[in-house]
Scaffold this active site. Structure first.
Site, PDB file in Angstrom:
ATOM      1  N   ASP A 129       0.857  -1.183   0.000  1.00 19.87           N
ATOM      2  CA  ASP A 129       0.000   0.000   0.000  1.00 19.87           C
ATOM      3  C   ASP A 129       0.896   1.237   0.000  1.00 19.87           C
ATOM      4  OD1 ASP A 129       0.900   0.233   2.594  1.00 19.87           O
ATOM      5  OD2 ASP A 129      -1.038  -0.152   3.529  1.00 19.87           O
ATOM      6  N   ASP A 187      -7.833  -7.600   0.222  1.00 20.55           N
ATOM      7  CA  ASP A 187      -6.912  -7.889   1.319  1.00 20.55           C
ATOM      8  C   ASP A 187      -7.618  -7.546   2.606  1.00 20.55           C
ATOM      9  OD1 ASP A 187      -6.540  -4.810   0.922  1.00 20.55           O
ATOM     10  OD2 ASP A 187      -5.651  -5.256   2.855  1.00 20.55           O
ATOM     11  N   CYS A 206     -12.357 -28.761   6.188  1.00 21.09           N
ATOM     12  CA  CYS A 206     -11.129 -27.979   6.025  1.00 21.09           C
ATOM     13  C   CYS A 206      -9.901 -28.881   6.125  1.00 21.09           C
ATOM     14  CB  CYS A 206     -11.069 -26.892   7.100  1.00 21.09           C
ATOM     15  SG  CYS A 206      -9.592 -25.876   6.989  1.00 21.09           S
ATOM     16  N   CYS A 229      -6.768 -27.809   6.695  1.00 23.56           N
ATOM     17  CA  CYS A 229      -5.643 -27.174   7.396  1.00 23.56           C
ATOM     18  C   CYS A 229      -5.207 -28.019   8.598  1.00 23.56           C
ATOM     19  CB  CYS A 229      -6.035 -25.766   7.839  1.00 23.56           C
ATOM     20  SG  CYS A 229      -6.795 -25.683   9.467  1.00 23.56           S
ATOM     21  N   CYS A 258      -7.548 -28.235  11.682  1.00 20.42           N
ATOM     22  CA  CYS A 258      -8.729 -29.088  11.536  1.00 20.42           C
ATOM     23  C   CYS A 258      -8.354 -30.564  11.373  1.00 20.42           C
ATOM     24  CB  CYS A 258      -9.561 -28.626  10.350  1.00 20.42           C
ATOM     25  SG  CYS A 258     -10.274 -26.990  10.601  1.00 20.42           S
ATOM     26  N   HIS A 301      -5.903 -21.785  10.056  1.00 22.84           N
ATOM     27  CA  HIS A 301      -7.256 -22.186   9.648  1.00 22.84           C
ATOM     28  C   HIS A 301      -7.988 -21.048   8.924  1.00 22.84           C
ATOM     29  CE1 HIS A 301     -11.307 -23.544   9.439  1.00 22.84           C
ATOM     30  NE2 HIS A 301     -11.644 -22.396   9.973  1.00 22.84           N
TER      31      HIS A 301
HETATM   32 ZN   LIG Z   1      -9.097 -25.569   9.187  1.00 25.92          ZN
END
Ligand SMILES: [Zn+2]
Length: 376
Positions: A93, A267, A305, A307, A310, A336
């Site tokens: 930015d 963003d 999920c 990730c 999870c 996550h």
């Molecule tokens: Zn997750």
């Protein structure tokens, strides 16, 4: 010869778009969500973990980096990519927005802004020319014009005056950016919630000419309905063949609504910041992991999920480490949340390409409306 910066719009579905931004540092698939790496780090995440979530590009903050460790020091150390170990594209930015929101004792003139650092009170100046210099020293792939962003609500005269100043600064930014093959300069549309001012701003930017265009001045307290009203017309004023970036947005439903209105890039600090305060975004809505009801819950945070939070841990564990102030709490929940945001982007890219974006949106909203599942 440096590969050029370009945008290939691959498919549209209604107003929603999917495509690829090509840069010498790699492709950015759109719609794209950019995790925020304020101080040359996405907090609580290793760069390779950020990449593992599917992020193609990060955002860095000029204001923070110019104060500490300074753009000159980062340049001496080989640039921001090397410094923070992220070889893919970086958007920075201009510093303008954060000067307005964080710095003390600001003075705004035609030339630029002088301000006092929120860290040590030292005096600094940001102008379009200095902002371009800092972003060049950082080695940013996508550079943003220096602009002024008035907080909403503001009266029409104030918004018009500020927008016209930003357009003069956009021209100076373009001039100062110079000729840098493989790097892009994005103009920023202002004009608050006034349709004619948005159009005037877009026309001024198109006359100067940029590699991409941002919709600025939203997500500053106007609320989702007002933001969507503006996005119903504002992206339409911008060129179709260039990327459109909505700055500082947002919550999952803001992101989906923005993409439905023709936005390509966004963003927000929300997924990382929320991760550190125990808030997780899931397909079934927000989960506050600190709540006692998670203490005995052996289930995953989000069963769909992939990730590590999870796949390898229970809600009970995430609750325990949050309550115990363990660092892994912020690490797992940030991972996550970033994974979930990237999964949304990937879902939208696939759906837009397949022409099934409306059905995808319906499913997204219906699943969220179910709410978080109750403990066993
Ligand atoms: Zn997750």
């Amino acid at each position: 010869m440096t590969a050029p910066f370009s945008f290939d719009l691959k498919a549209t579905d209604g107003k929603a778009r999917t495509g690829v931004i090509n840069t010498p540092r790699g492709e950015i698939r759109t719609p794209a969500f950019m995790p925020v790496g304020t101080a040359a780090t996405v907090k609580a995440m290793m760069p390779e973990s950020v990449r593992a979530t599917g992020a193609d590009i990060l955002l860095g903050n000029t204001y923070h980096l110019m104060l500490r460790p300074t753009a000159e020091r980062i340049d001496r150390l080989g640039g921001l990519h090397k410094f923070m170990n992220w070889e893919r594209p970086i958007l920075t930015d201009s510093g303008g927005f954060q000067v307005m929101s964080l710095a003390g004792l600001r003075k705004l003139t035609e030339k630029g802004v002088t301000f006092k650092s929120h860290i040590d009170g030292s005096k600094h100046e940001l102008t379009p020319e200095r902002s371009m210099e800092i972003q060049r020293l950082l080695g940013s792939d996508i550079v943003m014009c220096f602009d002024e962003c008035p907080a909403l609500p503001a009266d029409r005269d104030r918004i018009a005056e500020s927008m016209r100043l930003s357009m003069r600064w956009a021209e100076r930014s373009r001039e100062a950016f110079g000729d840098r093959p493989g790097h892009a300069l994005f103009g920023i549309m202002q004009g608050g919630l006034e349709e004619d001012l948005r159009e005037e701003s877009a026309e001024a930017l198109k006359k100067i000419g940029f590699e991409g265009y941002a919709v600025g001045g939203l997500a500053v307290g106007e609320g989702q309905e007002a933001m969507f009203d503006c996005l119903d017309y504002a992206p339409g004023f911008l060129p179709e063949d260039k990327p459109r970036y909505l700055m500082g947005v947002g919550k999952p439903d803001d992101i989906v609504g923005a993409v439905a209105r023709g936005i390509d890039m966004m963003d927000c600090v929300l997924p990382s910041r929320s991760g550190r305060t125990g808030q997780a975004f899931t397909r079934k809505g927000v989960v506050n992991i600190k709540n006692a009801r998670h203490a005995d819950d052996p289930r995953q945070l989000d069963e769909h999920c992939a990730c590590p939070a999870c796949q390898n841990y229970s809600r009970a564990y995430l609750h325990h480490v949050f309550r115990s102030n363990e660092m892994i709490s912020g690490m797992l929940l940030t991972w996550h949340n970033l994974q979930y945001f990237q999964d949304i982007m990937q879902g939208m890219r696939v759906a837009i390409a397949a022409g099934t974006f409306e059905a995808w949106q319906k499913n997204f909203h219906e699943t969220r409306a179910q709410g978080d599942i109750e403990p066993l």
